[in-house]
Enzyme design. Structure first.
Site, PDB file in Angstrom:
ATOM      1  CB  SER A 260      -0.932   0.025   1.213  1.00 20.25           C
ATOM      2  OG  SER A 260      -0.176  -0.074   2.406  1.00 20.25           O
TER       3      SER A 260
ATOM      4  CG  HIS B  49      -1.444   3.838   4.356  1.00 16.74           C
ATOM      5  ND1 HIS B  49      -2.668   3.358   4.754  1.00 16.74           N
ATOM      6  CD2 HIS B  49      -0.741   2.781   3.918  1.00 16.74           C
ATOM      7  CE1 HIS B  49      -2.715   2.053   4.554  1.00 16.74           C
ATOM      8  NE2 HIS B  49      -1.561   1.665   4.058  1.00 16.74           N
TER       9      HIS B  49
ATOM     10  CG  ASP C 263      -4.557   5.630   6.550  1.00 21.07           C
ATOM     11  OD1 ASP C 263      -3.417   5.594   7.080  1.00 21.07           O
ATOM     12  OD2 ASP C 263      -4.849   4.947   5.550  1.00 21.07           O
TER      13      ASP C 263
END
Ligand SMILES: *[C@@H]1O[C@H](CO)[C@@H](O)[C@H](O)[C@H]1NC(C)=O
Ligand SMILES: *[C@@H]1O[C@H](CO)[C@@H](O)[C@H](O)[C@H]1NC(C)=O
Ligand SMILES: *[C@@H]1O[C@H](CO)[C@@H](O)[C@H](O)[C@H]1NC(C)=O
Ligand SMILES: *[C@@H]1O[C@H](CO)[C@@H](O)[C@H](O)[C@H]1NC(C)=O
Length: 384
Positions: A51, A354, A351
């Site tokens: 991610s 990240h 978040d």
């Protein structure tokens, strides 16, 4: 010049400008312009990873997962793209600096891959889902682990062959291969499923082994420039600060990060660097460069107020709520309707897991300054 030299030179220059102009500009621990990357004539980038780098693969695999929901993407694309941030990722900043378009996700069959492709998938692990399961870690987000991504890369490169004869590995002088960051989720899932740090440490040889095998594989496919990132200091990340929160004050370092988790990241990184140095000896023709995410992040965190971040929010999630770190595992950004900070540019964490696009911009800048002198940046033949 080492990045430290570049940094201190930048620092001296900044002080000089203060003396010269007496301006009240904010202190910027100067780094060379990221667009110096253009001097490397990078024409294509192939990215493997998770991610931290996925620009849309998981979004195609599962368009309803976390990073495909608002408010992801709100600071740049004005809509979610599957990137796990409010906007651009490090790889986007790096591609732009190299003068090429953002990398399209490989799973977008209709996309233009003339400047490379992105194979990274949100939630992917370096180990296969099956080997994670044999370690007793059943949590997974995707089956597209590093091995699957390498298979895609190999298929993609052979699809570029014009004839069978052309299909033997061609040295790709103007192509940059990013092998990672990968492996972080292997530990994240272990730790968040309740394994101890010692148990996570016991996974390191196998995880690093898989990363190194991936580097060998891309070299066998013709790579001559490979960047292999290490891990961030996970003890400074809200999800871990929340999961491992303790009243034991000695568990925290001077930045209020969890010492044991940071030390674990250092353990992985040392192991990886050691393995890379062996690999370099075996492949003297190939530039294999370690990307120091750990120190890039510490630079950002320790200098955050000079760089225009809000120091009181340095360890808090912009999109999140609850607790000391504005993070709660039961109500995460994108899944629950949560308050979003009004000033994401002043936050490091987007978040809780990240980072914001502005944090990624500074990390990319630091990393390019560190990596640049180690790449092949003095050739002009555009024959990748
Ligand atoms: C793909 O993009 C490149 C430049 O980014 C362009 O030259 C080329 O025409 C595009 N190919 C297609 C099929 O659109
Ligand atoms: C992953 O693979 C397992 C076993 O092959 C399968 O049961 C599962 O549905 C797959 N999951 C995804 C998300 O593709
Ligand atoms: C507090 O944290 C430190 C550092 O992690 C550790 O060495 C020590 O054993 C902990 N003390 C207690 C009482 O848990
Ligand atoms: C913060 O920036 C200054 C100036 O560039 C640098 O000397 C210092 O090492 C940075 N802090 C960290 C932790 O890297």
């Amino acid at each position: 010049m080492s990045p430290n030299n570049i940094l201190s030179l930048g620092f001296l220059m900044t002080c000089f400008m203060y003396l010269l102009f007496g301006v009240a500009m904010s202190f910027d621990p100067h780094l060379p312009d990221i667009s110096m990357l253009r001097s490397c004539n990078i024409d294509k980038i192939y990215q493997l990873g998770d991610s931290l780098s996925d620009t849309g693969n998981h979004n195609i695999e599962n368009p309803f997962d976390q990073c495909s929901m608002p408010p992801y993407g709100s600071s740049f694309f004005q809509k979610p793209t599957g990137r796990c941030s409010d906007g651009l990722l490090m790889i986007d900043h790096i591609a732009s600096a190299a003068g090429i378009p953002f990398l399209n996700p490989y799973l977008d069959a209709s996309a233009n891959f003339s400047h490379g492709s992105n194979f990274a998938v949100v939630g992917s692990t370096a180990l296969s889902v099956q080997s994670m399961a044999t370690q007793g870690i059943s949590f997974y987000v995707t089956n597209y682990s590093l091995g699957v991504q390498l298979h895609w890369l190999s298929k993609h490169l052979s699809s570029l062959c014009e004839s069978e004869i052309d299909c033997r590995p061609k040295k790709m002088k103007n192509t940059l291969f990013m092998v990672g960051e990968t492996g972080g989720n292997d530990y994240n899932f272990a730790l968040l499923e309740g394994k101890t740090i010692d148990e996570a440490k016991s996974m390191v040889p196998e995880v690093v082994g898989v990363i190194i095998d991936a580097v060998r594989r891309v070299i066998s496919l013709g790579a001559v420039q490979v960047v292999v990132p290490g891990n961030f200091p996970i003890g400074c990340v809200p999800i871990f600060l929340t999961a491992f929160q303790t009243t034991n004050a000695t568990a925290y370092d001077k930045n209020q990060c969890l010492k044991d988790l940071n030390e674990f990241a250092v353990f992985h990184n040392q192991y990886l660097k050691q393995a890379i140095s062996i690999l370099k000896k075996e492949n003297p023709e190939t530039k294999i460069v370690y990307a120091d995410y750990y120190n890039a992040f510490l630079w950002l965190l320790e200098n955050c107020s000079y760089l225009g971040f809000d120091i009181t929010s340095a360890l808090k999630a912009c999109c999140g709520s609850g607790g000391k770190y504005r993070y709660s595992s039961s109500r995460v950004c994108g899944r629950a309707k949560l308050p979003v900070c009004s000033n994401p540019d002043q936050f490091i964490s987007w978040d809780g897991m990240h980072m914001t696009q502005r944090a990624y911009k500074f990390l990319a800048k630091w990393l390019v300054a560190d990596i640049l002198p180690q790449l092949n940046c003095n050739f002009n033949i555009a024959d990748s």
